[in-house]
Design an enzyme around this catalytic site. Structure first.
Site, PDB file in Angstrom:
ATOM      1  CB  CYS A 148      -0.919  -0.008   1.216  1.00 48.90           C
ATOM      2  SG  CYS A 148      -1.881   1.505   1.357  1.00 48.90           S
ATOM      3  CG  ASP A 183      -3.512  13.569  -6.101  1.00 45.56           C
ATOM      4  OD1 ASP A 183      -4.443  12.881  -5.671  1.00 45.56           O
ATOM      5  OD2 ASP A 183      -2.823  13.254  -7.104  1.00 45.56           O
ATOM      6  CG  HIS A 214      -4.595  -0.303   5.003  1.00 46.00           C
ATOM      7  ND1 HIS A 214      -4.052   0.231   3.849  1.00 46.00           N
ATOM      8  CD2 HIS A 214      -5.580  -1.134   4.601  1.00 46.00           C
ATOM      9  CE1 HIS A 214      -4.674  -0.273   2.806  1.00 46.00           C
ATOM     10  NE2 HIS A 214      -5.611  -1.103   3.227  1.00 46.00           N
ATOM     11  CG  ASN A 248     -12.868   8.810  -6.442  1.00 42.49           C
ATOM     12  OD1 ASN A 248     -13.944   9.318  -6.731  1.00 42.49           O
ATOM     13  ND2 ASN A 248     -11.710   9.338  -6.809  1.00 42.49           N
ATOM     14  CG  HIS A 291      -7.417   8.609  -0.572  1.00 40.01           C
ATOM     15  ND1 HIS A 291      -7.424   7.253  -0.841  1.00 40.01           N
ATOM     16  CD2 HIS A 291      -7.644   9.218  -1.757  1.00 40.01           C
ATOM     17  CE1 HIS A 291      -7.628   7.063  -2.135  1.00 40.01           C
ATOM     18  NE2 HIS A 291      -7.768   8.244  -2.712  1.00 40.01           N
ATOM     19  CG  HIS A 344      -9.428  12.942  -4.102  1.00 41.63           C
ATOM     20  ND1 HIS A 344      -8.351  12.941  -4.956  1.00 41.63           N
ATOM     21  CD2 HIS A 344      -9.825  11.647  -4.005  1.00 41.63           C
ATOM     22  CE1 HIS A 344      -8.111  11.706  -5.371  1.00 41.63           C
ATOM     23  NE2 HIS A 344      -8.993  10.900  -4.806  1.00 41.63           N
TER      24      HIS A 344
HETATM   25  P1  5GP Z   1      -8.146   7.552  -5.939  1.00 42.91           P
HETATM   26  O1  5GP Z   1      -7.940   7.287  -7.411  1.00 42.91           O
HETATM   27  O2  5GP Z   1      -7.910   6.287  -5.151  1.00 42.91           O
HETATM   28  O3  5GP Z   1      -9.413   8.248  -5.597  1.00 42.91           O
HETATM   29  O4  5GP Z   1      -7.011   8.580  -5.535  1.00 42.91           O
HETATM   30  C1  5GP Z   1      -5.676   8.251  -5.454  1.00 42.91           C
HETATM   31  C2  5GP Z   1      -4.895   9.513  -5.656  1.00 42.91           C
HETATM   32  O5  5GP Z   1      -3.601   9.319  -5.152  1.00 42.91           O
HETATM   33  C3  5GP Z   1      -4.730   9.918  -7.126  1.00 42.91           C
HETATM   34  O6  5GP Z   1      -5.285  11.225  -7.326  1.00 42.91           O
HETATM   35  C4  5GP Z   1      -3.228   9.886  -7.361  1.00 42.91           C
HETATM   36  O7  5GP Z   1      -2.787  10.951  -8.168  1.00 42.91           O
HETATM   37  C5  5GP Z   1      -2.667   9.983  -5.955  1.00 42.91           C
HETATM   38  N1  5GP Z   1      -1.413   9.285  -5.757  1.00 42.91           N
HETATM   39  C6  5GP Z   1      -1.102   8.016  -6.137  1.00 42.91           C
HETATM   40  N2  5GP Z   1       0.144   7.685  -5.757  1.00 42.91           N
HETATM   41  C7  5GP Z   1       0.634   8.782  -5.100  1.00 42.91           C
HETATM   42  C8  5GP Z   1       1.877   9.061  -4.459  1.00 42.91           C
HETATM   43  O8  5GP Z   1       2.794   8.224  -4.400  1.00 42.91           O
HETATM   44  N3  5GP Z   1       2.018  10.289  -3.884  1.00 42.91           N
HETATM   45  C9  5GP Z   1       1.013  11.231  -3.916  1.00 42.91           C
HETATM   46  N4  5GP Z   1       1.270  12.405  -3.333  1.00 42.91           N
HETATM   47  N5  5GP Z   1      -0.162  10.995  -4.513  1.00 42.91           N
HETATM   48  C10 5GP Z   1      -0.351   9.789  -5.086  1.00 42.91           C
HETATM   49 ZN    ZN Z   2      -2.543   1.550   3.448  1.00 42.84          ZN
END
Ligand code: 5GP
Ligand code: ZN
Length: 113
Positions: free
Chosen positions: A4, A30, A46, A86, A99, A101
Site C-alpha cells: 500500500c 496529490d 490502513h 472515491n 482518503h 480528495h
Molecule cells: P483515488 O484514485 O484512489 O481516488 O485517488 C488516489 C490519488 O492518489 C490519485 O489522485 C493519485 O494521483 C494519488 N497518488 C497516487 N500515488 C501517489 C503518491 O505516491 N504520492 C502522492 N502524493 N499521490 C499519489
Molecule cells: Zn494503506
C-alpha cells in the site's frame, strides 16, 4: 494485504509534500493534481475505503474532517471547495487506503462526470 503506497507515505518510507500530520491523520498534496489546489487527507492506519468505516475508526474520520476544515481555511478556499472519496472500482478508487480528495481553486460541475 497488498503493498500500500499510502501506508508507505504514512510510515515516511515514501516522500510526499505534507500539509499536516499527527499520530492518526496525514494530509499531503496529490501527485497528479486535477485542480489548482488538490490535496488528500487520510487515516495513517490502513482503512480500505468508506465501506470499512465503523464504530472503531469513525473518530479518525471525524478528525479527518476537522483537518479538512482547518486546511481549507489555511489555504483560503473561501469561495468553496469539493471533498471527494472515491470508493471502490466503479467510482475509480485507485489506492485502496481511505482518503479524501480536497479540490479547490476552480469551478466544479454538478453532477460530476
Ligand atoms: P483515488 O484514485 O484512489 O481516488 O485517488 C488516489 C490519488 O492518489 C490519485 O489522485 C493519485 O494521483 C494519488 N497518488 C497516487 N500515488 C501517489 C503518491 O505516491 N504520492 C502522492 N502524493 N499521490 C499519489
Ligand atoms: Zn494503506
Amino acid at each position: 494485504m497488498d503493498h500500500c503506497v499510502f501506508c508507505d507515505i504514512a510510515d515516511g518510507k515514501l516522500k510526499a509534500k505534507i500539509l499536516y500530520k499527527d499520530e492518526k491523520i496525514m494530509a499531503f498534496y496529490d501527485l497528479e493534481a486535477v485542480a489548482p489546489i488538490h490535496f488528500l487527507v487520510m487515516s495513517r492506519a490502513h482503512i480500505v475505503s468508506v465501506k470499512a468505516i465503523n464504530k472503531e475508526n469513525s473518530s479518525t474520520v471525524s478528525g479527518i474532517f476537522e483537518v479538512i476544515a482547518a486546511l481549507a481555511k489555511k489555504l483560503e478556499l473561501v469561495d468553496g471547495f469539493r471533498v471527494v472519496a472515491n470508493s471502490g472500482k466503479l467510482a475509480g478508487q485507485t489506492v485502496n487506503h481511505l482518503h479524501f480528495h480536497v479540490l479547490g481553486g476552480r469551478v466544479f460541475e454538478w453532477p460530476p462526470g
